[in-house]
Scaffold this active site. Sequence first.
Site, PDB file in Angstrom:
ATOM      1  N   GLU A  95      83.190  13.407  29.280  1.00  0.00           N
ATOM      2  CA  GLU A  95      83.708  14.399  30.215  1.00  0.00           C
ATOM      3  C   GLU A  95      84.647  15.381  29.539  1.00  0.00           C
ATOM      4  O   GLU A  95      84.640  16.554  29.853  1.00  0.00           O
ATOM      5  CB  GLU A  95      84.340  13.717  31.448  1.00  0.00           C
ATOM      6  CG  GLU A  95      85.791  13.313  31.352  1.00  0.00           C
ATOM      7  CD  GLU A  95      86.026  12.024  30.600  1.00  0.00           C
ATOM      8  OE1 GLU A  95      85.353  11.785  29.571  1.00  0.00           O
ATOM      9  OE2 GLU A  95      86.924  11.271  31.017  1.00  0.00           O
ATOM     10  N   ASP A  97      86.737  16.610  25.770  1.00  0.00           N
ATOM     11  CA  ASP A  97      87.124  16.569  24.361  1.00  0.00           C
ATOM     12  C   ASP A  97      88.618  16.873  24.334  1.00  0.00           C
ATOM     13  O   ASP A  97      89.026  18.024  24.443  1.00  0.00           O
ATOM     14  CB  ASP A  97      86.317  17.613  23.570  1.00  0.00           C
ATOM     15  CG  ASP A  97      86.736  17.684  22.097  1.00  0.00           C
ATOM     16  OD1 ASP A  97      87.730  17.044  21.710  1.00  0.00           O
ATOM     17  OD2 ASP A  97      86.048  18.391  21.342  1.00  0.00           O
ATOM     18  N   ASP A  98      89.408  15.800  24.222  1.00  0.00           N
ATOM     19  CA  ASP A  98      90.867  15.940  24.250  1.00  0.00           C
ATOM     20  C   ASP A  98      91.382  15.818  22.817  1.00  0.00           C
ATOM     21  O   ASP A  98      91.478  16.813  22.101  1.00  0.00           O
ATOM     22  CB  ASP A  98      91.446  14.878  25.190  1.00  0.00           C
ATOM     23  CG  ASP A  98      92.958  14.924  25.246  1.00  0.00           C
ATOM     24  OD1 ASP A  98      93.526  15.994  24.995  1.00  0.00           O
ATOM     25  OD2 ASP A  98      93.580  13.880  25.541  1.00  0.00           O
ATOM     26  N   ARG A 100      89.741  14.237  20.498  1.00  0.00           N
ATOM     27  CA  ARG A 100      88.509  14.187  19.711  1.00  0.00           C
ATOM     28  C   ARG A 100      88.345  12.854  18.962  1.00  0.00           C
ATOM     29  O   ARG A 100      87.385  12.666  18.229  1.00  0.00           O
ATOM     30  CB  ARG A 100      88.427  15.384  18.746  1.00  0.00           C
ATOM     31  CG  ARG A 100      86.999  15.718  18.325  1.00  0.00           C
ATOM     32  CD  ARG A 100      86.895  17.074  17.676  1.00  0.00           C
ATOM     33  NE  ARG A 100      86.846  18.154  18.665  1.00  0.00           N
ATOM     34  CZ  ARG A 100      86.921  19.442  18.375  1.00  0.00           C
ATOM     35  NH1 ARG A 100      87.051  19.827  17.110  1.00  0.00           N
ATOM     36  NH2 ARG A 100      86.874  20.340  19.323  1.00  0.00           N
ATOM     37  N   LYS A 126      89.563  20.793  25.445  1.00  0.00           N
ATOM     38  CA  LYS A 126      90.951  21.266  25.441  1.00  0.00           C
ATOM     39  C   LYS A 126      91.229  21.953  24.111  1.00  0.00           C
ATOM     40  O   LYS A 126      91.064  21.353  23.047  1.00  0.00           O
ATOM     41  CB  LYS A 126      91.905  20.086  25.630  1.00  0.00           C
ATOM     42  CG  LYS A 126      91.800  19.466  27.010  1.00  0.00           C
ATOM     43  CD  LYS A 126      92.971  18.560  27.274  1.00  0.00           C
ATOM     44  CE  LYS A 126      92.726  17.764  28.536  1.00  0.00           C
ATOM     45  NZ  LYS A 126      93.813  16.794  28.787  1.00  0.00           N
TER      46      LYS A 126
HETATM   47  P1  G4P Z   1      88.263  12.489  23.156  1.00  0.00           P
HETATM   48  O1  G4P Z   1      88.051  11.788  21.864  1.00  0.00           O
HETATM   49  O2  G4P Z   1      87.014  12.676  23.936  1.00  0.00           O
HETATM   50  O3  G4P Z   1      89.086  13.723  23.009  1.00  0.00           O
HETATM   51  O4  G4P Z   1      89.066  11.577  24.119  1.00  0.00           O
HETATM   52  P2  G4P Z   1      90.442  10.838  23.846  1.00  0.00           P
HETATM   53  O5  G4P Z   1      90.143   9.618  23.087  1.00  0.00           O
HETATM   54  O6  G4P Z   1      91.454  11.777  23.336  1.00  0.00           O
HETATM   55  O7  G4P Z   1      90.808  10.480  25.337  1.00  0.00           O
HETATM   56  C1  G4P Z   1      91.413   9.279  25.728  1.00  0.00           C
HETATM   57  C2  G4P Z   1      91.212   9.063  27.208  1.00  0.00           C
HETATM   58  O8  G4P Z   1      91.948  10.045  27.940  1.00  0.00           O
HETATM   59  C3  G4P Z   1      89.749   9.213  27.657  1.00  0.00           C
HETATM   60  O9  G4P Z   1      89.499   8.325  28.712  1.00  0.00           O
HETATM   61  C4  G4P Z   1      89.734  10.627  28.219  1.00  0.00           C
HETATM   62  O10 G4P Z   1      88.695  10.749  29.150  1.00  0.00           O
HETATM   63  C5  G4P Z   1      91.095  10.698  28.857  1.00  0.00           C
HETATM   64  N1  G4P Z   1      91.572  12.076  29.095  1.00  0.00           N
HETATM   65  C6  G4P Z   1      92.004  12.956  28.177  1.00  0.00           C
HETATM   66  N2  G4P Z   1      92.402  14.104  28.751  1.00  0.00           N
HETATM   67  C7  G4P Z   1      92.189  13.943  30.084  1.00  0.00           C
HETATM   68  C8  G4P Z   1      92.411  14.789  31.233  1.00  0.00           C
HETATM   69  O11 G4P Z   1      92.881  15.925  31.147  1.00  0.00           O
HETATM   70  N3  G4P Z   1      92.105  14.270  32.445  1.00  0.00           N
HETATM   71  C9  G4P Z   1      91.585  13.007  32.596  1.00  0.00           C
HETATM   72  N4  G4P Z   1      91.315  12.595  33.840  1.00  0.00           N
HETATM   73  N5  G4P Z   1      91.351  12.175  31.537  1.00  0.00           N
HETATM   74  C10 G4P Z   1      91.657  12.652  30.297  1.00  0.00           C
HETATM   75  P3  G4P Z   1      88.929   6.880  28.442  1.00  0.00           P
HETATM   76  O12 G4P Z   1      90.003   6.026  27.892  1.00  0.00           O
HETATM   77  O13 G4P Z   1      87.678   7.008  27.661  1.00  0.00           O
HETATM   78  O14 G4P Z   1      88.644   6.392  29.890  1.00  0.00           O
HETATM   79  P4  G4P Z   1      87.485   6.800  30.923  1.00  0.00           P
HETATM   80  O15 G4P Z   1      88.207   7.435  32.054  1.00  0.00           O
HETATM   81  O16 G4P Z   1      86.541   7.750  30.263  1.00  0.00           O
HETATM   82  O17 G4P Z   1      86.877   5.505  31.245  1.00  0.00           O
HETATM   83 MG    MG Z   2      86.267   9.254  28.634  1.00  0.00          MG
END
Ligand code: G4P
Ligand code: MG
Length: 172
Positions: A95, A97-98, A100, A126
């Site tokens: 969903e 790319d924060d 990365r 982002k």
């Molecule tokens: P990236 O490599 O894709 O940039 O992701 P990163 O590991 O930095 O992100 C860590 C967790 O934080 C991810 O969730 C990502 O979806 C979530 N995240 C980052 N920015 C945002 C945001 O602005 N809004 C929301 N709602 N979530 C964000 P995850 O640990 O993989 O959990 P899941 O929700 O996908 O299960």
């Molecule tokens: Mg995620």
Amino acid sequence: MGKLYYSYQMIHKLAQSIAEQVKESGFSPDVIVAIGTGGFIPARILRTYLGKPILAVGIAYYDLNDRPMDYPRKVQWIEEAEKQLAGKRILLVDEVDDSRVTLEYCTKELLNYRPAALAVSVLHNKQKEKRGTFPPGVQHIFVGENLGDDWIVYPWDARDIDEHDKNATLGH
Ligand code: G4P
Ligand code: MG
């Protein structure tokens, strides 16, 4: 940090725009790989437009004793991945790319399976300093929308979807 609310309607349209970019690029995936859990719903919408099967992977940032880690580890991965992905054109979906870091980890893992091609797609990128980088084997990066460093609120996290939709309407 501001909050940006997205309705299912808006998510659907971002996924449609990604599918259009994929088609225009000439990249023709054989399989969609969804990074759980945030990539599941976007991947399903992409399937509507691209008509390809979905495989799912899960990643965690805590160890087996529930301690946070700097780097992700696999919690669920594709069985017989080598067989299923070798020689295939993969579209990897998440969903956002924060940092990365997740995307670097997953793309490197998938490249180990010797796919014919690998592309990444995200609803949101982002625009900030990234901790991770894409390996050279990533041929395309399809982005629904580029944003700053705001916090994105996705509809699947809503407890009250009507309230969420009101915020989505007001904020855009
Ligand atoms: P990236 O490599 O894709 O940039 O992701 P990163 O590991 O930095 O992100 C860590 C967790 O934080 C991810 O969730 C990502 O979806 C979530 N995240 C980052 N920015 C945002 C945001 O602005 N809004 C929301 N709602 N979530 C964000 P995850 O640990 O993989 O959990 P899941 O929700 O996908 O299960
Ligand atoms: Mg995620």
